[in-house]
Write an enzyme that holds these catalytic residues in place. Structure first.
Site, PDB file in Angstrom:
ATOM      1  CE  LYS A 247      32.680  42.192  26.752  1.00  0.00           C
ATOM      2  NZ  LYS A 247      31.682  43.317  26.013  1.00  0.00           N
TER       3      LYS A 247
ATOM      4  CB  SER B 153      30.670  45.420  22.722  1.00  0.00           C
ATOM      5  OG  SER B 153      31.313  46.949  23.179  1.00  0.00           O
TER       6      SER B 153
ATOM      7  CB  SER C  31      34.569  45.772  24.681  1.00  0.00           C
ATOM      8  OG  SER C  31      33.292  45.336  24.990  1.00  0.00           O
TER       9      SER C  31
END
Length: 551
Positions: A119, A219, A195
């Site tokens: 990420k 997330s 996210s």
């Protein structure tokens, strides 16, 4: 309270007026009424200013463990794929590069030859970390490697790039990144979840074997649910967060996002264990050499011929199925999947935990009060490595920077300031209630090996239109993760497992053809603190017996 020194440099900006201004900030109309007090406090504040300034002028400290070994672990072929290009059809890549141990020969490492994407809030020294926003200029280029980066490479993994994250890691949907929406591999034009949006898309479409996501309110689990992946938010502190951009200390988790339970266990085994730098790792957290061999333990071995889960008890969390926004079809899908544990020998019962219904509100309050001020540059109170170079790029805020933040970030900042000024007791009360909720889950988990509940409230919905209002954008994920966020405050391990498919709800059709879409549905398994082994065993037994793609 002692004072280190009262010495003041020439040019010190503190005056008696300064003291008066800040007295009024303590509470409206507050003032110091004795002239001598004003003079004395001015002298002390001036000395404080110079003490802080002297520290700001010092060279920052970087722990040796975070300094990159660029010769052993070179970062090669860094590129930035164009939007919607042939190599980036889902718009999920933030950047591509190759990071592996130089000259490594096969060594039977846990992750030998596995490709991993990170990420885009995980630090890789020398590689830009975009955080999904264009508010940071020039772009932040970290000078440290996150603890888990080094662990992945030393385990034989090959890091192949960074995946798009939502703006400042602040959205549960996948349309807020400055580089544009990330599409769901099963239905372009629909969310891949947030996210950790790019991570889920890239694993699901086969671009890489596994991913590292970060989870502050679901997330990891929500994108995995939308994209048909297995993802785990580990017990609080099990995976070091060192070298990963933080939103809110108590809600920060990093963990695996993979195609199956085995890969999830493998990656978790490689990255888990206290690193001595992150004070999230409290009592009970193992050192790396003490981490259970999850990949070997996921199969429950017994010489006797019996169902694999005989003796296990599954608690279906009653209140989780009455949460607002939950699609009734999703509720039935998850209940049906939980019933299948009976075929594997487990006992399945409904369990009631009434406090579960208020847990999302408690998470929201804790996140807004504490996370909101972090997002205003006021992160404090914990023993961890602070990304001062990132702080200095964002703050002080300017109108231009602020306007580039997503509505989700701006909302959290305003909420924090309003809450502390007008409802200052809210945070402490919420935190005490969080403790009560944690104890309620713990009590249920004394009886049950895991709790079952829906991961998300509905299947992947459509991106909002580009001209949607702030409220219309926020509404896309309202209620989506109400069953995820509680476990970010209580710290329990939570795993999302794909269990079947559903079509979108009629009100979310973009065209009539959407009626024929088959989008992943998922259930969430929640376990005792430090019992990742148990969760992975239950998930593996279900996955081994049933094929979610045809359910």
């Amino acid at each position: 309270m002692s004072v280190v020194s009262l010495a003041v440099r020439d040019g010190n900006p503190v005056t008696e007026d300064t003291v008066g201004i800040y007295a009024k900030k303590i509470s409206t109309g507050m003032e110091l009424k004795r002239d001598q007090d004003v003079k004395d406090l001015t002298a002390i504040l001036a000395a404080f200013h110079d003490s802080v300034q002297s520290v700001l002028e010092m060279e920052d400290y970087v722990p040796p463990a975070l300094k990159p070994d660029l010769e052993r672990f070179p970062r090669e072929n860094v590129t930035f794929p164009s939007k919607r290009s042939q190599g980036n059809p889902l718009n999920a890549w933030a950047c591509k590069f190759v990071l592996r141990e130089k000259g490594r020969t096969p060594q039977n490492g846990l992750l030998e030859g596995k490709t991993v994407v990170l990420k885009d809030n995980v630090c890789v020294a020398g590689v830009p970390c975009g955080l999904g926003t264009d508010a940071i200029s020039p772009p932040w280029v970290p000078h440290v490697d996150a603890t888990i980066v080094k662990r992945i490479i030393e385990a034989g993994g090959i890091i192949v790039g960074k995946a798009t994250t939502e703006s400042m890691c602040q959205s549960a949907s996948s349309f807020t990144s400055a580089t544009g929406p990330v599409d769901n591999p099963y239905a372009p034009g629909r969310t891949s979840g947030g996210s950790s949006s790019g991570c889920a898309a890239l694993v699901a479409d086969g671009s890489c074997d596994m991913a590292i996501g970060a989870d502050q309110g679901g997330s990891i689990r929500m994108p995995c649910a939308f994209c048909g992946l297995v993802g785990i938010k580990p017990t609080f502190g099990l995976v070091p967060y060192t070298g990963i951009s933080s939103n809110e200390w108590q809600h920060d988790f990093a963990g695996p996002m993979c195609k199956n339970v085995y890969d999830t266990a493998l990656l978790l085994e490689a990255i888990a264990g206290a690193d001595g730098l992150d004070d999230r790792a409290g009592p009970g957290c193992p050192l790396p050499e003490q981490v259970p061999r999850y990949s070997e333990l996921i199969s429950i071995r017994d010489a006797r011929p019996k169902p694999p889960l005989e003796g296990k008890k599954i608690g279906v969390l009653k209140e989780a199925f009455s949460m607002p926004a939950l699609d009734p079809r999703m509720a039935e899908k998850v209940k049906g999947a939980a019933e299948l544990f009976k075929d594997l020998g487990a006992t399945v019962e409904e369990v009631s935990i009434p406090l579960h219904t208020v847990a999302p509100t408690l998470w929201m309050i804790a996140n807004r009060y504490a996370g909101g001020v972090t997002r205003l540059g006021q992160n404090s109170g914990h023993g961890e490595y602070y990304h001062n170079d990132l702080h200095d790029l964002i703050f002080p805020l300017t109108q231009e920077k602020w306007e580039k933040f997503s509505p989700f970030t701006i909302n959290s900042q305003i909420n924090a300031l309003y809450g502390w000024e007008n409802l200052s007791g809210g945070y402490g009360k919420a935190m005490n209630k969080v403790m009560e909720v944690r104890h309620a889950y713990d009590a249920a988990l004394e009886t049950y090996d895991c709790l079952v509940l829906p991961t998300v409230a509905f299947v992947a919905n459509a991106h909002p239109s580009p001209d949607a209002t702030v409220l219309q954008k926020i509404q896309k994920s309202v209620g989506q993760g109400l069953n995820c966020s509680p476990f970010n405050t209580t710290g329990h391990p939570a795993l999302s497992l794909p269990i079947g498919t559903l079509s979108p709800a009629r009100e979310d059709w973009v065209t009539e053809q959407d009626a024929g879409l088959k989008l992943p549905a998922a259930m969430q398994l929640v376990g005792k603190w430090w019992d990742e082994t148990g969760l992975l065993q239950l998930a593996n037994a279900w996955e081994s017996a049933f094929d979610w793609r045809i359910r």
